[in-house]
Design a protein around this motif. Structure first.
Motif, short mmCIF file in Angstrom:
data_model
loop_
_atom_site.label_atom_id
_atom_site.label_comp_id
_atom_site.label_asym_id
_atom_site.label_seq_id
_atom_site.Cartn_x
_atom_site.Cartn_y
_atom_site.Cartn_z
N ILE A 7 -56.54 -89.48 60.79
CA ILE A 7 -55.10 -89.46 61.03
C ILE A 7 -54.34 -89.41 59.71
O ILE A 7 -53.39 -88.64 59.56
CB ILE A 7 -54.67 -90.65 61.91
N ASP A 8 -54.77 -90.21 58.74
CA ASP A 8 -54.13 -90.18 57.42
C ASP A 8 -54.21 -88.79 56.81
O ASP A 8 -53.23 -88.30 56.24
CB ASP A 8 -54.80 -91.19 56.47
N ALA A 12 -51.02 -86.41 55.94
CA ALA A 12 -50.83 -85.93 54.57
C ALA A 12 -50.76 -84.41 54.52
O ALA A 12 -49.92 -83.83 53.82
CB ALA A 12 -51.96 -86.44 53.67
N ARG A 13 -51.62 -83.74 55.27
CA ARG A 13 -51.66 -82.28 55.28
C ARG A 13 -50.42 -81.70 55.94
O ARG A 13 -49.87 -80.69 55.49
CB ARG A 13 -52.93 -81.80 55.99
N GLU A 14 -49.97 -82.31 57.01
CA GLU A 14 -48.82 -81.79 57.75
C GLU A 14 -47.51 -82.01 57.01
O GLU A 14 -46.57 -81.25 57.18
CB GLU A 14 -48.75 -82.42 59.14
N GLY A 15 -47.44 -83.08 56.21
CA GLY A 15 -46.23 -83.33 55.45
C GLY A 15 -45.11 -83.93 56.28
O GLY A 15 -45.34 -84.42 57.39
N GLY A 16 -43.92 -83.86 55.74
CA GLY A 16 -42.76 -84.47 56.38
C GLY A 16 -42.04 -83.54 57.33
O GLY A 16 -42.64 -82.67 57.96
N GLY A 25 -42.42 -74.57 68.00
CA GLY A 25 -42.43 -76.01 68.25
C GLY A 25 -41.14 -76.70 67.85
O GLY A 25 -40.93 -77.86 68.17
N GLY A 26 -40.26 -75.97 67.15
CA GLY A 26 -39.00 -76.56 66.72
C GLY A 26 -39.21 -77.58 65.62
O GLY A 26 -40.19 -77.51 64.86
N PRO A 27 -38.32 -78.55 65.53
CA PRO A 27 -38.44 -79.55 64.47
C PRO A 27 -39.74 -80.35 64.60
O PRO A 27 -40.12 -80.74 65.70
CB PRO A 27 -37.23 -80.47 64.70
N THR A 28 -40.40 -80.55 63.48
CA THR A 28 -41.60 -81.37 63.45
C THR A 28 -41.51 -82.34 62.29
O THR A 28 -40.81 -82.11 61.31
CB THR A 28 -42.90 -80.53 63.29
N ASN A 29 -42.23 -83.43 62.42
CA ASN A 29 -42.37 -84.37 61.32
C ASN A 29 -43.79 -84.89 61.36
O ASN A 29 -44.28 -85.31 62.43
CB ASN A 29 -41.36 -85.52 61.44
N MET A 30 -44.46 -84.81 60.23
CA MET A 30 -45.86 -85.22 60.12
C MET A 30 -46.73 -84.43 61.10
O MET A 30 -47.77 -84.88 61.53
CB MET A 30 -46.02 -86.73 60.32
N GLY A 31 -46.26 -83.24 61.47
CA GLY A 31 -47.00 -82.39 62.40
C GLY A 31 -46.71 -82.65 63.86
O GLY A 31 -47.20 -81.94 64.72
N VAL A 32 -45.91 -83.65 64.16
CA VAL A 32 -45.56 -83.98 65.55
C VAL A 32 -44.31 -83.19 65.93
O VAL A 32 -43.28 -83.29 65.26
CB VAL A 32 -45.31 -85.49 65.73
N ALA A 175 -56.45 -71.35 55.50
CA ALA A 175 -56.76 -72.08 54.27
C ALA A 175 -56.96 -73.57 54.52
O ALA A 175 -57.82 -74.19 53.89
CB ALA A 175 -55.62 -71.88 53.26
N ASN A 176 -56.18 -74.14 55.43
CA ASN A 176 -56.17 -75.60 55.61
C ASN A 176 -56.92 -76.11 56.83
O ASN A 176 -57.16 -77.31 56.93
CB ASN A 176 -54.73 -76.10 55.68
N ARG A 177 -57.28 -75.23 57.75
CA ARG A 177 -57.88 -75.69 58.99
C ARG A 177 -59.32 -75.24 59.19
O ARG A 177 -60.00 -75.75 60.06
CB ARG A 177 -57.06 -75.17 60.19
N ILE A 178 -59.76 -74.27 58.43
CA ILE A 178 -61.13 -73.77 58.59
C ILE A 178 -61.95 -74.21 57.38
O ILE A 178 -61.58 -73.98 56.25
CB ILE A 178 -61.14 -72.21 58.67
#
Length: 179
Positions: A7-8, A12-16, A25-32, A175-178
């Protein structure tokens, strides 16, 4: 490594806070996403989504509910990959990839019966995974991971082909998921 570590890493990868115009998905924070936050009881401004709430959502929706802890009992790396795929594509998609990969690796049902690709983690899926690991051992994890990542990569390319606006995200996804 623990689920808290995963989760950490995701946070960290998803950012703010991000509100990219091409992101459905519209507005996201920390990937949510906004919809996921609302569906899970958060009704505040997405810019101020508390980390604790985001972490709880990740644990509940993408670890506990899909049953990836049961996979972790056999292979932490496979469970971690399923979690990451679930975060980005949904738990059903991650489980479907898992079922498809296990089916393709069962040597025409010589090792264990084919699974119905129902996108749900059940006793048969876990049983097939246990049978795969008994036959292939921990070394089989790397092959299974390659199969899962191949399916994930193909899905990203398909998303970009189907909706050109997704090309804005394709490089980062690959780059970040595979791997």
């Amino acid at each position: 490594m623990t689920i808290d570590d995963l989760i950490d890493d995701v946070i960290a990868r998803e950012g703010g806070y991000v509100h990219h115009p091409a992101d459905r998905g519209g507005p996201t924070n920390m990937g949510v996403t906004l919809d996921v936050a609302r569906d899970n009881g958060y009704f505040g401004d997405m810019r101020t989504l508390p980390r604790k709430i985001a972490a709880g959502i990740y644990r509940r929706l993408y670890w506990d509910q899909p049953g990836f802890a049961f996979v972790a009992e056999g292979s932490w790396p496979v469970a971690a990959e399923l979690f990451d795929t679930a975060v980005n594509m949904g738990a059903g998609t991650a489980i479907g990839f898992f079922q498809r990969a296990l089916n393709a690796l069962n040597r025409n049902q010589q090792d264990y019966p084919d699974l119905k690709v129902d996108r749900a983690m059940g006793a048969r899926t876990l049983g097939a995974f246990r049978a795969f690991r008994l036959l292939r051992g921990p070394a089989g994890d790397s092959v299974l991971l390659k199969a899962l990542e191949s399916l994930q990569g193909e899905r990203y390319i398909h998303l970009a082909e189907q909706r050109p606006a997704n090309e804005a995200f394709l490089y980062g996804w690959l780059a970040n998921r595979i791997g």
